[in-house]
Design a protein around this motif. Structure first.
Motif, PDB file in Angstrom:
ATOM      1  N   VAL A  64       0.881  -1.182   0.000  1.00 56.40           N
ATOM      2  CA  VAL A  64       0.000   0.000   0.000  1.00 56.40           C
ATOM      3  C   VAL A  64       0.914   1.226   0.000  1.00 56.40           C
ATOM      4  N   ARG A  65       1.168   1.756  -1.184  1.00 56.17           N
ATOM      5  CA  ARG A  65       2.176   2.808  -1.355  1.00 56.17           C
ATOM      6  C   ARG A  65       2.012   3.988  -0.400  1.00 56.17           C
ATOM      7  N   PRO A  66       0.804   4.503  -0.126  1.00 58.33           N
ATOM      8  CA  PRO A  66       0.706   5.647   0.795  1.00 58.33           C
ATOM      9  C   PRO A  66       1.279   5.353   2.187  1.00 58.33           C
ATOM     10  N   LEU A  67       1.213   4.120   2.635  1.00 54.52           N
ATOM     11  CA  LEU A  67       1.828   3.768   3.931  1.00 54.52           C
ATOM     12  C   LEU A  67       3.347   3.907   3.856  1.00 54.52           C
ATOM     13  N   GLY A  68       3.919   3.483   2.753  1.00 55.60           N
ATOM     14  CA  GLY A  68       5.358   3.616   2.574  1.00 55.60           C
ATOM     15  C   GLY A  68       5.796   5.063   2.499  1.00 55.60           C
ATOM     16  N   VAL A  69       5.005   5.880   1.817  1.00 54.40           N
ATOM     17  CA  VAL A  69       5.317   7.318   1.727  1.00 54.40           C
ATOM     18  C   VAL A  69       5.264   7.934   3.117  1.00 54.40           C
ATOM     19  N   ALA A  70       4.216   7.612   3.870  1.00 55.41           N
ATOM     20  CA  ALA A  70       4.082   8.168   5.226  1.00 55.41           C
ATOM     21  C   ALA A  70       5.227   7.698   6.122  1.00 55.41           C
ATOM     22  N   ALA A  71       5.581   6.423   6.035  1.00 53.30           N
ATOM     23  CA  ALA A  71       6.666   5.888   6.856  1.00 53.30           C
ATOM     24  C   ALA A  71       7.994   6.544   6.494  1.00 53.30           C
ATOM     25  N   ALA A  72       8.267   6.675   5.207  1.00 51.07           N
ATOM     26  CA  ALA A  72       9.525   7.297   4.775  1.00 51.07           C
ATOM     27  C   ALA A  72       9.569   8.759   5.212  1.00 51.07           C
ATOM     28  N   ALA A  73       8.448   9.466   5.084  1.00 52.30           N
ATOM     29  CA  ALA A  73       8.408  10.867   5.521  1.00 52.30           C
ATOM     30  C   ALA A  73       8.638  10.959   7.033  1.00 52.30           C
ATOM     31  N   GLY A  74       8.044  10.051   7.776  1.00 56.19           N
ATOM     32  CA  GLY A  74       8.251  10.033   9.224  1.00 56.19           C
ATOM     33  C   GLY A  74       9.699   9.775   9.582  1.00 56.19           C
ATOM     34  N   LEU A  75      10.328   8.868   8.861  1.00 59.92           N
ATOM     35  CA  LEU A  75      11.743   8.580   9.123  1.00 59.92           C
ATOM     36  C   LEU A  75      12.625   9.776   8.758  1.00 59.92           C
ATOM     37  N   VAL A  76      12.294  10.466   7.684  1.00 55.19           N
ATOM     38  CA  VAL A  76      13.052  11.673   7.330  1.00 55.19           C
ATOM     39  C   VAL A  76      12.972  12.673   8.482  1.00 55.19           C
ATOM     40  N   LEU A  77      11.783  12.895   9.002  1.00 51.97           N
ATOM     41  CA  LEU A  77      11.623  13.824  10.123  1.00 51.97           C
ATOM     42  C   LEU A  77      12.382  13.348  11.356  1.00 51.97           C
ATOM     43  N   TYR A  78      12.328  12.041  11.618  1.00 52.34           N
ATOM     44  CA  TYR A  78      13.034  11.456  12.764  1.00 52.34           C
ATOM     45  C   TYR A  78      14.534  11.764  12.659  1.00 52.34           C
ATOM     46  N   PHE A  79      15.101  11.534  11.472  1.00 54.31           N
ATOM     47  CA  PHE A  79      16.545  11.710  11.331  1.00 54.31           C
ATOM     48  C   PHE A  79      16.953  13.176  11.177  1.00 54.31           C
ATOM     49  N   VAL A  80      16.064  14.034  10.707  1.00 52.67           N
ATOM     50  CA  VAL A  80      16.336  15.470  10.772  1.00 52.67           C
ATOM     51  C   VAL A  80      16.438  15.861  12.246  1.00 52.67           C
ATOM     52  N   GLY A  81      15.539  15.328  13.065  1.00 47.30           N
ATOM     53  CA  GLY A  81      15.610  15.563  14.505  1.00 47.30           C
ATOM     54  C   GLY A  81      16.896  15.040  15.110  1.00 47.30           C
ATOM     55  N   ALA A  82      17.356  13.891  14.634  1.00 49.90           N
ATOM     56  CA  ALA A  82      18.615  13.331  15.133  1.00 49.90           C
ATOM     57  C   ALA A  82      19.790  14.252  14.797  1.00 49.90           C
ATOM     58  N   VAL A  83      19.813  14.759  13.565  1.00 45.27           N
ATOM     59  CA  VAL A  83      20.888  15.672  13.171  1.00 45.27           C
ATOM     60  C   VAL A  83      20.833  16.937  14.029  1.00 45.27           C
ATOM     61  N   ILE A  84      19.648  17.475  14.227  1.00 48.68           N
ATOM     62  CA  ILE A  84      19.495  18.672  15.063  1.00 48.68           C
ATOM     63  C   ILE A  84      19.978  18.399  16.491  1.00 48.68           C
ATOM     64  N   THR A  85      19.670  17.215  17.002  1.00 45.62           N
ATOM     65  CA  THR A  85      20.097  16.857  18.354  1.00 45.62           C
ATOM     66  C   THR A  85      21.620  16.811  18.450  1.00 45.62           C
ATOM     67  N   HIS A  86      22.271  16.276  17.438  1.00 45.98           N
ATOM     68  CA  HIS A  86      23.740  16.271  17.411  1.00 45.98           C
ATOM     69  C   HIS A  86      24.273  17.704  17.416  1.00 45.98           C
ATOM     70  N   LEU A  87      23.714  18.531  16.554  1.00 47.70           N
ATOM     71  CA  LEU A  87      24.203  19.900  16.429  1.00 47.70           C
ATOM     72  C   LEU A  87      23.922  20.719  17.679  1.00 47.70           C
ATOM     73  N   ARG A  88      22.806  20.423  18.339  1.00 45.23           N
ATOM     74  CA  ARG A  88      22.416  21.163  19.554  1.00 45.23           C
ATOM     75  C   ARG A  88      23.498  21.081  20.622  1.00 45.23           C
ATOM     76  N   VAL A  89      24.180  19.943  20.725  1.00 40.26           N
ATOM     77  CA  VAL A  89      25.213  19.782  21.750  1.00 40.26           C
ATOM     78  C   VAL A  89      26.622  19.951  21.166  1.00 40.26           C
ATOM     79  N   GLY A  90      26.696  20.361  19.898  1.00 44.48           N
ATOM     80  CA  GLY A  90      28.002  20.580  19.283  1.00 44.48           C
ATOM     81  C   GLY A  90      28.715  19.307  18.880  1.00 44.48           C
ATOM     82  N   ASP A  91      27.986  18.218  18.728  1.00 44.95           N
ATOM     83  CA  ASP A  91      28.581  16.941  18.334  1.00 44.95           C
ATOM     84  C   ASP A  91      28.581  16.844  16.812  1.00 44.95           C
ATOM     85  N   LEU A  92      29.737  16.775  16.231  1.00 48.89           N
ATOM     86  CA  LEU A  92      29.847  16.710  14.783  1.00 48.89           C
ATOM     87  C   LEU A  92      30.025  15.289  14.259  1.00 48.89           C
TER      88      LEU A  92
END
Length: 116
Positions: A64-92
């Motif tokens: 069911v393609r819309p589920l895959g699109v939603a899951a991939a979009a959610g993962l993109v947001l999750y990992f954008v948050g992960a990158v922000i979390t690294h940068l927030r503490v100055g971890d490169l």
């Protein structure tokens, strides 16, 4: 193009599923990263659940393609948050977060463009 979508989806689902496993088991490597980022270890279960849901959603999206699109979009947001979390503490040390972000973004792009 569908073959690329299929392979990338399976790779991303496996990678995020393994990430969820590491969170669920509180693997020492993940705990060390969480400590470095000042993320409470008590968040490992909710974060692992998000990864597991994304992984399963990607697999469901093969049917069911819309589920895959939603899951991939959610993962993109999750990992954008992960990158922000690294940068927030100055971890490169962003390699893992950027790799997973790239996999998720590429999967999202193919989920939106690959023929069904």
């Amino acid at each position: 193009m569908y073959a690329a979508y299929l392979v990338l989806t399976l790779v991303t689902a496996a990678a995020t599923g393994f990430g969820a496993y590491l969170d669920f088991t509180r693997h020492p490597m993940i705990v060390a990263i969480a400590n470095r980022l000042r993320v409470p270890v008590s968040w490992m279960l909710p974060l692992g659940t998000c990864l597991a849901a994304g992984s399963l959603g990607l697999l469901a999206g093969l049917a069911v393609r819309p589920l895959g699109v939603a899951a991939a979009a959610g993962l993109v947001l999750y990992f954008v948050g992960a990158v922000i979390t690294h940068l927030r503490v100055g971890d490169l040390k962003l390699g893992g977060a950027l790799l997973f972000l790239g996999l998720s973004a590429a999967t999202l792009a193919l989920a939106l463009t690959a023929p069904h």
